[in-house]
Design a protein around this motif. Structure first.
Motif: not given
Length: 128
Positions: A10-11, A13-18
């Motif tokens: 999750l961390f 994926l969220l980092t890449q999405a940002s």
């Protein structure tokens, strides 16, 4: 799966999405204006006159064949060589333009290449 693995996924994926920025897409009107500018440049390169033969495909699927009689800031005129019928076309109406207008320099180079080829052929064909 363990909680640590899920947390790391999750961390990540969220980092890449940002970090991903949305792609700047152009509106349809901007694309048409840019294409119209390219068409205008192509028409300017071809020039005007009865020796400038063109085939113009319009966005409404119609085709025009003939020569360019006049080119202005926002439009140009294509005259059908057979019928003499003139059609005024705005640059934004054009989907594709094809033309042939060889410059004088290009014509000279072509003729010199042909002459050189003929001379080479004749010189190879003559036996002493």
């Amino acid at each position: 799966m363990s909680r640590k693995v899920i947390f790391m996924l999750l961390f990540t994926l969220l980092t890449q999405a940002s970090l991903v920025t949305p792609a700047m897409t152009k509106s349809n009107e901007e694309k048409i204006r840019e294409h119209a500018a390219k068409v205008k440049l192509a028409i300017a390169k071809l020039g005007v006159g009865e020796s400038v033969r063109v085939e113009v495909k319009l966005r409404d699927k119609n085709k025009l064949k003939g020569y360019i009689r006049d080119a202005a800031e926002d439009r140009f005129v294509v005259v059908d060589a057979k019928t003499g019928e003139a059609a005024t076309v705005t640059y934004q109406q054009v989907k594709q333009v094809k033309g042939n207008n060889l410059s004088t320099g290009t014509k000279i180079v072509i003729w010199l290449a042909i002459a050189a080829g003929v001379l080479l052929f004749l010189s190879l064909g003559v036996d002493d």
